[in-house]
Design a protein around this motif. Sequence first.
Motif, PDB file in Angstrom:
ATOM      1  N   ALA A  34       0.886  -1.152  -0.188  1.00  0.00           N
ATOM      2  CA  ALA A  34      -0.188  -0.105  -0.077  1.00  0.00           C
ATOM      3  C   ALA A  34       0.828   1.222   0.253  1.00  0.00           C
ATOM      4  O   ALA A  34       0.447   2.204  -0.623  1.00  0.00           O
ATOM      5  CB  ALA A  34      -0.960  -0.122   1.100  1.00  0.00           C
ATOM      6  N   GLU A  71       2.272   1.691  -3.403  1.00  0.00           N
ATOM      7  CA  GLU A  71       1.269   2.185  -4.631  1.00  0.00           C
ATOM      8  C   GLU A  71       0.869   3.345  -4.410  1.00  0.00           C
ATOM      9  O   GLU A  71       1.009   4.450  -5.136  1.00  0.00           O
ATOM     10  CB  GLU A  71       0.051   1.213  -4.606  1.00  0.00           C
ATOM     11  CG  GLU A  71       0.328  -0.277  -4.953  1.00  0.00           C
ATOM     12  CD  GLU A  71      -0.807  -0.881  -5.027  1.00  0.00           C
ATOM     13  OE1 GLU A  71      -0.979  -2.109  -5.667  1.00  0.00           O
ATOM     14  OE2 GLU A  71      -1.599  -0.822  -4.246  1.00  0.00           O
ATOM     15  N   GLN A  72       0.742   4.079  -3.171  1.00  0.00           N
ATOM     16  CA  GLN A  72       0.326   5.349  -2.904  1.00  0.00           C
ATOM     17  C   GLN A  72       1.416   6.510  -2.754  1.00  0.00           C
ATOM     18  O   GLN A  72       1.091   7.469  -3.118  1.00  0.00           O
ATOM     19  CB  GLN A  72      -0.442   5.295  -1.659  1.00  0.00           C
ATOM     20  CG  GLN A  72      -1.737   4.364  -1.487  1.00  0.00           C
ATOM     21  CD  GLN A  72      -2.465   4.442  -0.181  1.00  0.00           C
ATOM     22  OE1 GLN A  72      -2.311   5.340   0.736  1.00  0.00           O
ATOM     23  NE2 GLN A  72      -3.030   3.264   0.330  1.00  0.00           N
ATOM     24  N   TYR A  73       2.433   6.083  -2.371  1.00  0.00           N
ATOM     25  CA  TYR A  73       3.613   6.936  -2.208  1.00  0.00           C
ATOM     26  C   TYR A  73       5.002   6.813  -3.102  1.00  0.00           C
ATOM     27  O   TYR A  73       5.369   7.792  -3.689  1.00  0.00           O
ATOM     28  CB  TYR A  73       4.062   7.128  -0.835  1.00  0.00           C
ATOM     29  CG  TYR A  73       2.667   7.541   0.228  1.00  0.00           C
ATOM     30  CD1 TYR A  73       2.331   8.958   0.203  1.00  0.00           C
ATOM     31  CD2 TYR A  73       2.127   6.577   0.856  1.00  0.00           C
ATOM     32  CE1 TYR A  73       1.181   9.217   0.896  1.00  0.00           C
ATOM     33  CE2 TYR A  73       1.089   6.875   1.690  1.00  0.00           C
ATOM     34  CZ  TYR A  73       0.529   8.269   1.812  1.00  0.00           C
ATOM     35  OH  TYR A  73      -0.594   8.312   2.462  1.00  0.00           O
TER      36      TYR A  73
END
Length: 240
Positions: free
Chosen positions: A96, A99-101
Motif C-alpha cells: 500500500a 502504490e500510494q507514495y
Amino acid sequence: MIQCLKNTGSMNPLILIDEIDKLGRDFRGDPASALLEVLDPNQNGSFSDHFLDVPIDMSQVLFMCTANDLSTIPGPLLDRMEIVQLSGYDVPEKIAIAEQYLIPKAMKESGLLVEKVKEEVEKAVAEEAEKEATASSTDGADKKAPEVTPEEEEEKEFVRGDGVPESLTIDATALESLVRWYCRGAGVRNLEKHINKITRKLALQVVAEKEGTELTDRSKRKSDSWSVTEENLDDYVGKP
C-alpha cells in the motif's frame, strides 16, 4: 546537547537520537561515554559540557533513541534505557505504501510523470482577474485577489510525460515479489531503492525508443509489454 536546549528554548525538551546502534568511536572521543552520563538520572543533574566547560542540568530532558540492532549498543548504555520493541511493516502495508507514495514519487523524479499544464484553468483565472480589475476601476473599491492556500498550492495534477506509454505500470504482482523476496527489512527504504531503480530503467527505455537509440542487452526492454510484472521483474532488479 546544549545546541538542542538553545534551539528549543526549553530545559525539558524531547531529544530524538536516531540510530544509536551506529555510534562510532575514534580519536575525537567516545560518544557512548558521554551518553552514559546524560542518560543516567544520578548524574545528568550536573552534566558537564566539555565545550562550554560549565555544568548543565539535563535531568528534565526526555531522550528517545532508535536502533535497528540492540546487540551493537554498549551494555552499560543499554541498561539505562527502557526498551520498546516495534514490529515492522507487513506485506500488505508495504504494498500500500509503495502504490500510494513510493511509485508516484519515483515516477515524478524520473520524468515519467510531469505536471499537467491546465490551460483552461489559467484562461479562466485570467478572465476573472480582468473582470475584477474592471469592477475595481468602475466602483473605485479596492478589491483583493483571492489568496491561494498552501494546500491548493501543493495540489498539482500529474500526467504521463511525452512518449510515455499508457501501459507503463508496475504491477501488484511485481510489488509483492519485491516485498517478499528482495526487501524483507522492517522498513521501506530498500523497497524505495528498488522502485527507483525500476523507474529509472523504464525512463531510459522510453527515451531510447523515442529517439531510436540502441541500448545494451542489460538495459533494453526484453518483453513486449511496458508493464513490470512478477515474470519480468528480474530484468529490472536482477535475481533476489
